[in-house]
Each structure stands twice: as C-alpha cells, then as structure tokens.
Design an enzyme around this catalytic site. Structure first.
Site, PDB file in Angstrom:
ATOM      1  N   PRO A 293       0.793  -1.217   0.000  1.00  0.00           N
ATOM      2  CA  PRO A 293       0.000   0.000   0.000  1.00  0.00           C
ATOM      3  C   PRO A 293       0.833   1.278   0.000  1.00  0.00           C
ATOM      4  O   PRO A 293       1.865   1.353   0.681  1.00  0.00           O
ATOM      5  CB  PRO A 293      -0.802  -0.099   1.308  1.00  0.00           C
ATOM      6  CG  PRO A 293      -0.833  -1.543   1.627  1.00  0.00           C
ATOM      7  CD  PRO A 293       0.421  -2.143   1.078  1.00  0.00           C
ATOM      8  N   ASN A 294       0.381   2.244  -0.767  1.00  0.00           N
ATOM      9  CA  ASN A 294       0.964   3.598  -0.825  1.00  0.00           C
ATOM     10  C   ASN A 294       2.308   3.677  -1.520  1.00  0.00           C
ATOM     11  O   ASN A 294       2.958   4.723  -1.519  1.00  0.00           O
ATOM     12  CB  ASN A 294       1.068   4.211   0.592  1.00  0.00           C
ATOM     13  CG  ASN A 294      -0.292   4.353   1.238  1.00  0.00           C
ATOM     14  OD1 ASN A 294      -1.170   5.007   0.686  1.00  0.00           O
ATOM     15  ND2 ASN A 294      -0.499   3.712   2.368  1.00  0.00           N
TER      16      ASN A 294
ATOM     17  N   ARG B 145       5.164  11.021  -2.813  1.00  0.00           N
ATOM     18  CA  ARG B 145       4.747  10.657  -1.463  1.00  0.00           C
ATOM     19  C   ARG B 145       5.858  11.035  -0.471  1.00  0.00           C
ATOM     20  O   ARG B 145       6.956  10.439  -0.533  1.00  0.00           O
ATOM     21  CB  ARG B 145       4.524   9.139  -1.367  1.00  0.00           C
ATOM     22  CG  ARG B 145       4.158   8.692   0.035  1.00  0.00           C
ATOM     23  CD  ARG B 145       4.152   7.183   0.194  1.00  0.00           C
ATOM     24  NE  ARG B 145       3.846   6.831   1.566  1.00  0.00           N
ATOM     25  CZ  ARG B 145       4.001   5.623   2.099  1.00  0.00           C
ATOM     26  NH1 ARG B 145       4.434   4.624   1.343  1.00  0.00           N
ATOM     27  NH2 ARG B 145       3.736   5.407   3.364  1.00  0.00           N
TER      28      ARG B 145
ATOM     29  N   TYR C  92      10.828   9.338   1.489  1.00  0.00           N
ATOM     30  CA  TYR C  92      10.901   8.221   0.544  1.00  0.00           C
ATOM     31  C   TYR C  92      11.658   8.529  -0.744  1.00  0.00           C
ATOM     32  O   TYR C  92      11.863   7.642  -1.575  1.00  0.00           O
ATOM     33  CB  TYR C  92       9.472   7.754   0.210  1.00  0.00           C
ATOM     34  CG  TYR C  92       8.736   7.232   1.428  1.00  0.00           C
ATOM     35  CD1 TYR C  92       9.201   6.122   2.123  1.00  0.00           C
ATOM     36  CD2 TYR C  92       7.592   7.868   1.910  1.00  0.00           C
ATOM     37  CE1 TYR C  92       8.544   5.646   3.254  1.00  0.00           C
ATOM     38  CE2 TYR C  92       6.923   7.403   3.032  1.00  0.00           C
ATOM     39  CZ  TYR C  92       7.401   6.293   3.702  1.00  0.00           C
ATOM     40  OH  TYR C  92       6.756   5.827   4.817  1.00  0.00           O
TER      41      TYR C  92
ATOM     42  N   ASN D 123       8.500  -5.062  -0.679  1.00  0.00           N
ATOM     43  CA  ASN D 123       8.313  -3.924   0.232  1.00  0.00           C
ATOM     44  C   ASN D 123       6.840  -3.933   0.621  1.00  0.00           C
ATOM     45  O   ASN D 123       5.985  -3.527  -0.161  1.00  0.00           O
ATOM     46  CB  ASN D 123       8.693  -2.597  -0.407  1.00  0.00           C
ATOM     47  CG  ASN D 123       8.584  -1.446   0.613  1.00  0.00           C
ATOM     48  OD1 ASN D 123       7.956  -1.588   1.651  1.00  0.00           O
ATOM     49  ND2 ASN D 123       9.195  -0.318   0.290  1.00  0.00           N
TER      50      ASN D 123
ATOM     51  N   ALA E 106       3.201  -0.597   5.180  1.00  0.00           N
ATOM     52  CA  ALA E 106       2.758  -0.750   6.570  1.00  0.00           C
ATOM     53  C   ALA E 106       2.252  -2.159   6.882  1.00  0.00           C
ATOM     54  O   ALA E 106       2.028  -2.488   8.050  1.00  0.00           O
ATOM     55  CB  ALA E 106       1.673   0.282   6.881  1.00  0.00           C
TER      56      ALA E 106
ATOM     57  N   GLU F 193      13.167  -8.561   2.024  1.00  0.00           N
ATOM     58  CA  GLU F 193      12.290  -7.452   2.421  1.00  0.00           C
ATOM     59  C   GLU F 193      13.071  -6.146   2.302  1.00  0.00           C
ATOM     60  O   GLU F 193      14.221  -6.058   2.743  1.00  0.00           O
ATOM     61  CB  GLU F 193      11.816  -7.658   3.867  1.00  0.00           C
ATOM     62  CG  GLU F 193      10.880  -6.559   4.365  1.00  0.00           C
ATOM     63  CD  GLU F 193      10.265  -6.897   5.727  1.00  0.00           C
ATOM     64  OE1 GLU F 193      10.179  -8.102   6.081  1.00  0.00           O
ATOM     65  OE2 GLU F 193       9.863  -5.957   6.442  1.00  0.00           O
TER      66      GLU F 193
ATOM     67  N   HIS G  62      12.821  -1.812   2.736  1.00  0.00           N
ATOM     68  CA  HIS G  62      12.142  -0.569   3.108  1.00  0.00           C
ATOM     69  C   HIS G  62      13.015   0.596   2.691  1.00  0.00           C
ATOM     70  O   HIS G  62      14.221   0.601   2.984  1.00  0.00           O
ATOM     71  CB  HIS G  62      11.873  -0.527   4.616  1.00  0.00           C
ATOM     72  CG  HIS G  62      10.938  -1.599   5.060  1.00  0.00           C
ATOM     73  ND1 HIS G  62       9.576  -1.519   4.887  1.00  0.00           N
ATOM     74  CD2 HIS G  62      11.179  -2.810   5.616  1.00  0.00           C
ATOM     75  CE1 HIS G  62       9.012  -2.623   5.331  1.00  0.00           C
ATOM     76  NE2 HIS G  62       9.962  -3.445   5.779  1.00  0.00           N
TER      77      HIS G  62
ATOM     78  N   ARG H 193      12.412   5.742  12.907  1.00  0.00           N
ATOM     79  CA  ARG H 193      11.097   6.383  12.824  1.00  0.00           C
ATOM     80  C   ARG H 193      10.225   5.978  14.016  1.00  0.00           C
ATOM     81  O   ARG H 193      10.740   5.537  15.039  1.00  0.00           O
ATOM     82  CB  ARG H 193      10.453   6.035  11.475  1.00  0.00           C
ATOM     83  CG  ARG H 193      11.329   6.494  10.295  1.00  0.00           C
ATOM     84  CD  ARG H 193      10.691   6.202   8.961  1.00  0.00           C
ATOM     85  NE  ARG H 193       9.442   6.939   8.812  1.00  0.00           N
ATOM     86  CZ  ARG H 193       8.527   6.653   7.883  1.00  0.00           C
ATOM     87  NH1 ARG H 193       8.738   5.644   7.041  1.00  0.00           N
ATOM     88  NH2 ARG H 193       7.427   7.364   7.808  1.00  0.00           N
TER      89      ARG H 193
HETATM   90  C1  DQA Z   1       8.090   1.689   4.054  1.00  0.00           C
HETATM   91  C2  DQA Z   1       8.110   1.900   5.569  1.00  0.00           C
HETATM   92  C3  DQA Z   1       6.739   1.613   6.171  1.00  0.00           C
HETATM   93  O1  DQA Z   1       6.775   1.849   7.587  1.00  0.00           O
HETATM   94  C4  DQA Z   1       5.687   2.522   5.554  1.00  0.00           C
HETATM   95  O2  DQA Z   1       4.413   2.186   6.070  1.00  0.00           O
HETATM   96  C5  DQA Z   1       5.706   2.453   4.069  1.00  0.00           C
HETATM   97  C6  DQA Z   1       7.000   2.500   3.394  1.00  0.00           C
HETATM   98  C7  DQA Z   1       9.442   2.066   3.409  1.00  0.00           C
HETATM   99  O3  DQA Z   1       9.682   1.644   2.291  1.00  0.00           O
HETATM  100  O4  DQA Z   1      10.223   2.815   4.010  1.00  0.00           O
HETATM  101  O5  DQA Z   1       4.676   2.445   3.422  1.00  0.00           O
HETATM  102  O6  DQA Z   1       7.868   0.307   3.780  1.00  0.00           O
END
Ligand code: DQA
Length: 149
Positions: free
Chosen positions: A10-11, A18, A23, A73, A76, A97, A99, A106
């Site tokens: 998501p996102n 964003r 990011y 990735n 959340a 994985e 991020h 954070r």
């Molecule tokens: C993320 C870190 C997560 O905590 C966040 O919810 C994201 C992006 C990252 O790539 O830094 O959506 O996965």
C-alpha cells in the site's frame, strides 16, 4: 524466461510524490527499471505487482511460485500483515524485504516486521538503491550452492 517477482504494498504506487523527504523522488516505475537493469545480465525479467490491498498481494505471490525469487516492500503491512506473512511462508524461493526509509529511526510502531523473520535478508534505509541491492543479492542467492560465499 526466468522472472523475478517485485512486490510493493500500500501507498508505494505513489512514490515520487509521497513524502519525498522520507521516501525520495524515484517513482515506482524508476525502481522497476532499475531492478530490471540489474538482473538483465542473468536474462531475468521483472514481474512487478503493486496493490493497496493485502489480498491482491497474496494472490500475486500464490500465482508466482515459478519466479526465481522476490523483492518485497510490504509498506505498513510489515506491522500486522499476518495473511501476507502466511503467503510468503509458502513462497518457495528466496525473498528479500526492502524498506526505503530507515524504519528503526522512525516511529515505534514501525520497528516490528512480522515478515522479516521469514526473509532471506532485509534492506532498510537506503532509499530506492535498496531495491537494486536486493536484486544483486538475489543474483547471488539464487542457484548458489548453500553456504558458498
Ligand atoms: C516503508 C516503511 C513503512 O513503515 C511505511 O508504512 C511504508 C513505506 C518504506 O519503504 O520505508 O509504506 O515500507
């Protein structure tokens, strides 16, 4: 043709616009291109899936057991994506994985990943470059005899 699975949760489809201070400015398309360039030497292609819903990500994983490995990735969903975790537990290939941000620097709620214990490795805080590094790691992990450095 061998394929590498790239899963973004998501996102992450709005990367580039964003919270760029966190990011970065690379878009998801930039990231897909970078990963594809990294694995082209091995003749691998990239299957990229991004979705806002956990169910679609699970379906993508179930449909892609024939891929050589995966970069994930989860966004959340790292925090409480138990169904995604179960899907990855049955994924038969190495996966990493990633991020973009340093989740450890954070908010406290980002400090736990329910997925990470199942991953071959985790790359955190290196921005879009983390995906490329994950691709490089998979080039070494896939088809390498166990234990070889
Ligand atoms: C993320 C870190 C997560 O905590 C966040 O919810 C994201 C992006 C990252 O790539 O830094 O959506 O996965």
């Amino acid at each position: 043709m061998r394929e590498l699975l790239l899963v973004n949760g998501p996102n992450l489809g709005i990367l580039g616009r964003r919270e760029t201070a966190i990011y970065g400015t690379a878009t998801l398309a930039d990231i897909v291109d970078a990963v594809a360039a990294e694995v082209a030497e091995r003749g691998w292609q990239v299957v990229s899936v991004q979705d806002e819903s956990e169910g679609e990500l699970i379906r993508a994983i179930q449909d892609n057991y024939a891929t050589v490995g995966a970069i994930v990735n989860p966004g959340a969903l790292m925090i409480a994506g138990w169904s995604l975790r179960d899907a990855l537990a049955n994924y038969p290939r190495p996966w990493i994985e990633v991020h973009l941000s340093n989740v450890w620097a954070r908010e406290q709620f980002r400090h736990e990943s329910v997925l990470a214990p199942l991953a071959s490795g985790v790359i955190v805080g290196l921005g879009a470059r983390g995906y490329r590094l994950a691709a490089r790691a998979l080039l070494e992990l896939v088809d390498e005899p166990a234990g070889r450095l």
